[in-house]
Motif scaffolding. Structure first.
Motif, short mmCIF file in Angstrom:
data_model
loop_
_atom_site.label_atom_id
_atom_site.label_comp_id
_atom_site.label_asym_id
_atom_site.label_seq_id
_atom_site.Cartn_x
_atom_site.Cartn_y
_atom_site.Cartn_z
N SER A 75 -30.27 -17.90 30.92
CA SER A 75 -29.82 -17.86 32.32
C SER A 75 -29.41 -19.20 32.78
N TYR A 76 -28.69 -19.55 33.67
CA TYR A 76 -28.21 -20.67 34.18
C TYR A 76 -29.38 -21.54 34.49
N ARG A 77 -30.34 -20.98 35.11
CA ARG A 77 -31.51 -21.77 35.72
C ARG A 77 -32.20 -22.14 34.65
N GLU A 78 -32.38 -21.41 33.51
CA GLU A 78 -33.22 -22.06 32.25
C GLU A 78 -32.55 -23.43 31.87
N LEU A 79 -31.13 -22.96 31.63
CA LEU A 79 -30.38 -24.12 31.14
C LEU A 79 -30.49 -25.49 32.04
N ARG A 80 -30.24 -25.24 33.15
CA ARG A 80 -30.31 -26.43 34.40
C ARG A 80 -31.65 -27.03 34.14
N ASN A 81 -32.91 -26.15 34.29
CA ASN A 81 -34.04 -26.80 34.33
C ASN A 81 -34.42 -27.50 33.07
N PHE A 82 -33.93 -27.24 31.89
CA PHE A 82 -34.21 -27.74 30.94
C PHE A 82 -33.50 -29.12 30.68
N ALA A 83 -32.23 -29.00 31.01
CA ALA A 83 -31.35 -30.39 31.24
C ALA A 83 -32.13 -31.49 32.11
N GLU A 84 -32.56 -30.86 33.27
CA GLU A 84 -33.04 -31.70 34.19
C GLU A 84 -34.49 -32.50 33.82
N MET A 85 -35.31 -31.59 33.21
CA MET A 85 -36.46 -31.88 32.41
C MET A 85 -36.11 -32.99 31.45
N MET A 86 -35.34 -32.78 30.30
CA MET A 86 -35.03 -33.80 29.36
C MET A 86 -34.66 -34.93 30.17
N ARG A 87 -33.84 -35.19 31.10
CA ARG A 87 -33.24 -36.41 31.94
C ARG A 87 -34.66 -36.91 32.54
N ALA A 88 -35.44 -36.23 33.01
CA ALA A 88 -36.71 -36.82 33.74
C ALA A 88 -37.46 -37.52 32.64
N LEU A 89 -37.81 -36.66 31.13
CA LEU A 89 -38.63 -37.18 30.43
C LEU A 89 -38.24 -38.24 29.46
N GLY A 90 -36.75 -38.71 29.83
CA GLY A 90 -36.34 -39.87 29.28
C GLY A 90 -35.52 -39.76 28.04
N TYR A 91 -35.05 -38.62 27.59
CA TYR A 91 -34.34 -38.41 26.41
C TYR A 91 -33.00 -38.98 26.15
N GLN A 92 -32.96 -39.81 25.02
CA GLN A 92 -31.80 -40.59 24.89
C GLN A 92 -30.48 -40.04 25.05
N ARG A 93 -30.31 -38.75 24.86
CA ARG A 93 -28.96 -38.32 24.99
C ARG A 93 -29.01 -37.20 26.05
N LEU A 94 -27.65 -37.35 26.55
CA LEU A 94 -27.60 -36.46 27.83
C LEU A 94 -27.30 -35.14 27.48
N VAL A 95 -28.16 -34.34 28.08
CA VAL A 95 -28.21 -32.95 27.63
C VAL A 95 -27.31 -31.99 28.80
N SER A 96 -26.41 -31.37 28.57
CA SER A 96 -25.58 -30.80 29.32
C SER A 96 -25.92 -29.27 29.39
N VAL A 97 -25.53 -28.49 30.55
CA VAL A 97 -25.67 -27.13 30.37
C VAL A 97 -24.84 -26.42 29.28
N GLU A 98 -23.45 -27.04 29.30
CA GLU A 98 -22.54 -26.45 28.43
C GLU A 98 -22.99 -26.69 26.95
N ASN A 99 -24.02 -27.65 26.55
CA ASN A 99 -24.22 -27.87 25.02
C ASN A 99 -24.79 -26.77 24.50
N PHE A 100 -25.30 -25.60 25.27
CA PHE A 100 -25.87 -24.65 24.67
C PHE A 100 -25.12 -23.23 24.89
N ARG A 101 -23.97 -23.51 25.23
CA ARG A 101 -23.03 -22.12 25.52
C ARG A 101 -22.57 -21.55 23.88
N SER A 102 -22.34 -22.48 22.89
CA SER A 102 -22.15 -22.00 21.79
C SER A 102 -23.35 -22.61 20.71
#
Length: 169
Positions: A2-29
């Motif tokens: 779901s879009y919510r899961e993708l968004r939550n994951f992207a926000e959590m990774m940003r908050a955790l300090g993951y070095q790469r920007l994770v976008s919602v679109e990264n997991f469409r394919s």
């Protein structure tokens, strides 16, 4: 996925300090390198002592990487991951990655609260949990005994029915 899961994951990774920007679109394919990179980073963040290879060049190496990672997380963090979903490397993998990310995010939130001087939530002691377990076991035993007794009584219903009807006449 779901879009919510993708968004939550992207926000959590940003908050955790993951070095790469994770976008919602990264997991469409399917994007296995990103899944492997985030999984490797989260496992190393959870426990830096876990030794694992980050080689994902061949199909066999990818399967080996995922099985060893899932095994390590199951043993260390008691987090069970579905390796088939991880191998798909799309939105289904996000559901699995979100399990690890939530654990890391909760730990970082607790650490920030501790540093700020806030009280940590009370963790129930093992004594109260063992008492609850004993009570639950006793209730389960009582339910089983009463169910067996009821079954026996209903088995004798034909005999008792004739006596009851004779008494009512």
């Amino acid at each position: 996925m779901s879009y919510r899961e993708l968004r939550n994951f992207a926000e959590m990774m940003r908050a955790l300090g993951y070095q790469r920007l994770v976008s919602v679109e990264n997991f469409r394919s399917p994007n296995f390198p990103l899944v492997a990179s985030t999984l490797y980073w989260m496992v190393q963040r959870y426990d830096p002592d876990i030794v694992m290879s980050d080689n994902i060049e061949t199909e066999e190496a990818r399967v080996h990487f995922l099985t060893k990672t899932a095994e390590a997380l199951l043993n260390k963090a008691n987090i069970k991951l579905n390796t088939k979903n991880l191998y798909m490397a799309d939105g289904h993998a996000v559901r699995e990655l979100l399990k690890v990310a939530k654990t890391l995010y909760a730990a970082s939130e607790a650490q920030e609260a501790y540093k700020a001087g806030e009280e940590l939530p009370d963790v129930p002691s093992l004594g109260t949990k063992s008492k609850d377990i004993r009570v639950a076991r006793q209730l389960a035993a009582d339910i089983t005994d009463r169910g067996a007794r009821l079954h026996d009584l209903l088995g004798h219903e034909n005999d008792v029915k004739q006596d009851r009807q004779a008494a009512l006449r």
